[in-house]
Design a protein around this motif. Structure first.
Motif, mmCIF file in Angstrom:
data_model
loop_
_atom_site.group_PDB
_atom_site.id
_atom_site.type_symbol
_atom_site.label_atom_id
_atom_site.label_comp_id
_atom_site.label_asym_id
_atom_site.label_seq_id
_atom_site.Cartn_x
_atom_site.Cartn_y
_atom_site.Cartn_z
ATOM 1 N N SER A 127 0.823 -1.204 0.000
ATOM 2 C CA SER A 127 0.000 0.000 0.000
ATOM 3 C C SER A 127 0.859 1.257 0.000
ATOM 4 O O SER A 127 0.598 2.200 -0.768
ATOM 5 C CB SER A 127 -0.925 -0.007 1.223
ATOM 6 N N ARG A 128 1.895 1.277 0.840
ATOM 7 C CA ARG A 128 2.796 2.441 0.877
ATOM 8 C C ARG A 128 3.555 2.593 -0.433
ATOM 9 O O ARG A 128 3.805 3.705 -0.902
ATOM 10 C CB ARG A 128 3.757 2.312 2.059
ATOM 11 N N PHE A 129 3.934 1.451 -1.046
ATOM 12 C CA PHE A 129 4.640 1.494 -2.324
ATOM 13 C C PHE A 129 3.759 2.113 -3.413
ATOM 14 O O PHE A 129 4.210 2.977 -4.179
ATOM 15 C CB PHE A 129 5.070 0.079 -2.733
ATOM 16 N N VAL A 130 2.500 1.681 -3.464
ATOM 17 C CA VAL A 130 1.566 2.219 -4.461
ATOM 18 C C VAL A 130 1.347 3.710 -4.233
ATOM 19 O O VAL A 130 1.323 4.503 -5.187
ATOM 20 C CB VAL A 130 0.230 1.456 -4.407
ATOM 21 N N GLN A 131 1.200 4.112 -2.980
ATOM 22 C CA GLN A 131 1.004 5.518 -2.685
ATOM 23 C C GLN A 131 2.202 6.349 -3.124
ATOM 24 O O GLN A 131 2.049 7.417 -3.724
ATOM 25 C CB GLN A 131 0.759 5.706 -1.186
ATOM 26 N N THR A 132 3.399 5.861 -2.850
ATOM 27 C CA THR A 132 4.611 6.593 -3.227
ATOM 28 C C THR A 132 4.715 6.736 -4.741
ATOM 29 O O THR A 132 5.027 7.821 -5.262
ATOM 30 C CB THR A 132 5.859 5.880 -2.690
ATOM 31 N N VAL A 133 4.437 5.651 -5.468
ATOM 32 C CA VAL A 133 4.533 5.667 -6.929
ATOM 33 C C VAL A 133 3.503 6.617 -7.532
ATOM 34 O O VAL A 133 3.797 7.352 -8.484
ATOM 35 C CB VAL A 133 4.351 4.242 -7.495
ATOM 36 N N THR A 134 2.299 6.623 -6.983
ATOM 37 C CA THR A 134 1.254 7.480 -7.546
ATOM 38 C C THR A 134 1.386 8.929 -7.091
ATOM 39 O O THR A 134 0.930 9.839 -7.790
ATOM 40 C CB THR A 134 -0.141 6.948 -7.162
ATOM 41 N N TYR A 135 1.984 9.178 -5.925
ATOM 42 C CA TYR A 135 2.193 10.556 -5.459
ATOM 43 C C TYR A 135 3.308 11.257 -6.225
ATOM 44 O O TYR A 135 3.256 12.460 -6.455
ATOM 45 C CB TYR A 135 2.569 10.590 -3.975
ATOM 46 N N ALA A 136 4.348 10.495 -6.597
ATOM 47 C CA ALA A 136 5.581 11.084 -7.125
ATOM 48 C C ALA A 136 5.378 12.016 -8.313
ATOM 49 O O ALA A 136 5.977 13.106 -8.358
ATOM 50 C CB ALA A 136 6.572 9.973 -7.477
ATOM 51 N N PRO A 137 4.546 11.671 -9.320
ATOM 52 C CA PRO A 137 4.401 12.579 -10.477
ATOM 53 C C PRO A 137 3.891 13.964 -10.124
ATOM 54 O O PRO A 137 4.134 14.918 -10.874
ATOM 55 C CB PRO A 137 3.398 11.839 -11.377
ATOM 56 N N HIS A 138 3.201 14.103 -9.000
ATOM 57 C CA HIS A 138 2.672 15.417 -8.613
ATOM 58 C C HIS A 138 3.783 16.442 -8.436
ATOM 59 O O HIS A 138 3.579 17.637 -8.674
ATOM 60 C CB HIS A 138 1.871 15.286 -7.311
ATOM 61 N N PHE A 139 4.959 16.002 -8.032
ATOM 62 C CA PHE A 139 6.061 16.909 -7.719
ATOM 63 C C PHE A 139 6.883 17.286 -8.956
ATOM 64 O O PHE A 139 7.860 18.019 -8.836
ATOM 65 C CB PHE A 139 6.960 16.280 -6.651
ATOM 66 N N LEU A 140 6.486 16.778 -10.125
ATOM 67 C CA LEU A 140 7.132 17.203 -11.362
ATOM 68 C C LEU A 140 6.606 18.577 -11.756
ATOM 69 O O LEU A 140 5.413 18.835 -11.681
ATOM 70 C CB LEU A 140 6.841 16.202 -12.485
ATOM 71 N N SER A 141 7.498 19.449 -12.181
ATOM 72 C CA SER A 141 7.058 20.763 -12.631
ATOM 73 C C SER A 141 6.334 20.626 -13.967
ATOM 74 O O SER A 141 6.467 19.618 -14.672
ATOM 75 C CB SER A 141 8.255 21.700 -12.776
ATOM 76 N N THR A 142 5.591 21.661 -14.331
ATOM 77 C CA THR A 142 4.827 21.618 -15.578
ATOM 78 C C THR A 142 5.738 21.482 -16.789
ATOM 79 O O THR A 142 5.440 20.724 -17.723
ATOM 80 C CB THR A 142 3.979 22.901 -15.719
ATOM 81 N N ILE A 143 6.858 22.183 -16.780
ATOM 82 C CA ILE A 143 7.775 22.126 -17.924
ATOM 83 C C ILE A 143 8.383 20.743 -18.071
ATOM 84 O O ILE A 143 8.558 20.226 -19.185
ATOM 85 C CB ILE A 143 8.885 23.216 -17.782
ATOM 86 N N VAL A 144 8.683 20.096 -16.939
ATOM 87 C CA VAL A 144 9.215 18.725 -16.981
ATOM 88 C C VAL A 144 8.146 17.764 -17.487
ATOM 89 O O VAL A 144 8.416 16.868 -18.293
ATOM 90 C CB VAL A 144 9.723 18.295 -15.596
ATOM 91 N N MET A 145 6.906 17.956 -17.033
ATOM 92 C CA MET A 145 5.806 17.101 -17.458
ATOM 93 C C MET A 145 5.586 17.202 -18.962
ATOM 94 O O MET A 145 5.422 16.177 -19.646
ATOM 95 C CB MET A 145 4.535 17.517 -16.708
ATOM 96 N N VAL A 146 5.594 18.408 -19.489
ATOM 97 C CA VAL A 146 5.405 18.593 -20.929
ATOM 98 C C VAL A 146 6.598 18.013 -21.696
ATOM 99 O O VAL A 146 6.417 17.423 -22.775
ATOM 100 C CB VAL A 146 5.212 20.082 -21.259
ATOM 101 N N GLY A 147 7.785 18.133 -21.138
ATOM 102 C CA GLY A 147 8.960 17.525 -21.768
ATOM 103 C C GLY A 147 8.838 16.009 -21.856
ATOM 104 O O GLY A 147 9.191 15.395 -22.880
ATOM 105 N N ILE A 148 8.325 15.388 -20.803
ATOM 106 C CA ILE A 148 8.096 13.939 -20.818
ATOM 107 C C ILE A 148 7.072 13.571 -21.891
ATOM 108 O O ILE A 148 7.226 12.569 -22.602
ATOM 109 C CB ILE A 148 7.625 13.461 -19.423
ATOM 110 N N ILE A 149 6.016 14.380 -22.002
ATOM 111 C CA ILE A 149 4.996 14.123 -23.023
ATOM 112 C C ILE A 149 5.605 14.184 -24.421
ATOM 113 O O ILE A 149 5.349 13.322 -25.273
ATOM 114 C CB ILE A 149 3.843 15.147 -22.890
#
Length: 321
Positions: A127-149
């Motif tokens: 449960s903690r592993f799933v929470q960590t994996v799903t929480y992590a993308p929130h801390f990406l900045s918008t510019i990094v997120m668009v770069g990944i896209i």
């Protein structure tokens, strides 16, 4: 009413008001540390949210920088009429409303489902592993997120297009075809925010009385039945409040991500009210016109907020006010 009775009524009102005023003062003295703690928050909203409302009046004026806000000539609703009669009005409204509704219909239920699923996981480590994996993308900045896209959807080197070429033989221009823009924007946003948004639902689930589940087990209820009849109704007030808040920002589609994903080929689907305000206000210097467009956007959001809040209060008794 005679003069004597009027004086008596005023005296009675003062006598009632004075104890209330003293009670408020005693309450402030008793909890002074809490009021001191909330003071920076109040100051923030006053300075950055309420004081800038003074400048909203330029939406009704032909703003000239050298004359200032007060010295600029009044034009009434001319800028609003210009926006409503413009060629881009319906396209802007359709794109903004389309992205907002798409985001609400897809992005709102996913954190609820994720929270319910995590809550049912028996292994705390998993449960903690799933929470960590799903929480992590929130801390990406918008510019990094668009770069990944851009990296994942690149027609030459993108991972997704490698799979598409394998099955279909030809890559898809995801980032330049208007038909794909809304789906890419919304689905990437859901992936980034679903873990973070599920936190409040997980917190609400912890407040459900465990004895309700124990009684349901004794009665032979399955796990699905307990989720449907205990967990979901238990967090329904939280769901209602967040739905009202989301409806109040339906037209406030994020500017940064749309602007970074926007190009001349997908402009038909990516041109929204916030980007239009940026182009007209910052680039073209049409400050009054852009202020009018932004004010229209805010007024519509406010009307939606009040309407949905009233409907929620009538339906299940839960509302913001």
């Amino acid at each position: 009413m005679s003069k004597q009775s009027s004086i008596s009524a005023v005296g009675t009102a003062k006598a009632v008001y004075k104890p209330k005023r003293l009670a408020i003062r005693r309450q402030i003295r008793k909890n002074w540390d809490l009021y001191l703690l909330i003071l920076p928050v109040i100051a923030f909203f006053i300075i950055f949210e309420y004081i800038p409302m003074y400048g909203v009046q330029i939406a009704f004026k032909n703003f000239i920088a050298t004359k200032g806000i007060w010295g600029s000539p009044w034009v009434g609703f001319n800028h609003f009429e210009r926006f409503f009669n413009s060629y881009y009005f319906w396209r802007l409204l359709k794109n903004t409303l389309g992205i907002g509704l798409y985001q609400l219909l897809v992005g709102f239920p996913v954190p609820i489902i994720l929270a319910l699923l995590i809550n049912e996981v028996r292994s705390k480590k998993f449960s903690r592993f799933v929470q960590t994996v799903t929480y992590a993308p929130h801390f990406l900045s918008t510019i990094v997120m668009v770069g990944i896209i851009f990296i994942f959807l690149s027609p030459q080197t993108g991972l997704l297009n490698k799979v598409v070429v394998w099955f279909l033989g030809e890559p898809i221009e995801f980032l330049t075809e208007p038909a794909w823009f809304k789906s890419i924007y919304v689905l990437s946003g859901v992936w980034q925010q679903m873990g973070w948004s599920s936190i409040i639902y997980l917190a609400a689930l912890t407040g459900i009385d465990p004895q309700l589940h124990e009684a349901a087990r004794v009665d032979g209820a399955s796990r699905w039945q307990r989720v449907w009849h205990i967990n979901l109704p238990g967090i329904m007030p939280t769901i209602t409040i967040l739905l009202i808040l989301n409806m109040g920002s339906l037209l406030s589609v994020g500017f940064e991500k749309v602007f970074l994903m926007q190009n001349s080929l997908n402009i038909a689907a990516s041109d929204i009210i916030s980007t239009h305000v940026y182009h007209k206000g910052i680039i073209d210097g049409q400050y009054s016109y852009s202020a009018a467009v932004g004010l229209f956007n805010s007024v519509v959001n406010f009307i939606l907020l009040v309407f949905v809040n009233r409907m929620a209060r009538k339906v299940n008794g839960t509302s913001l006010w």
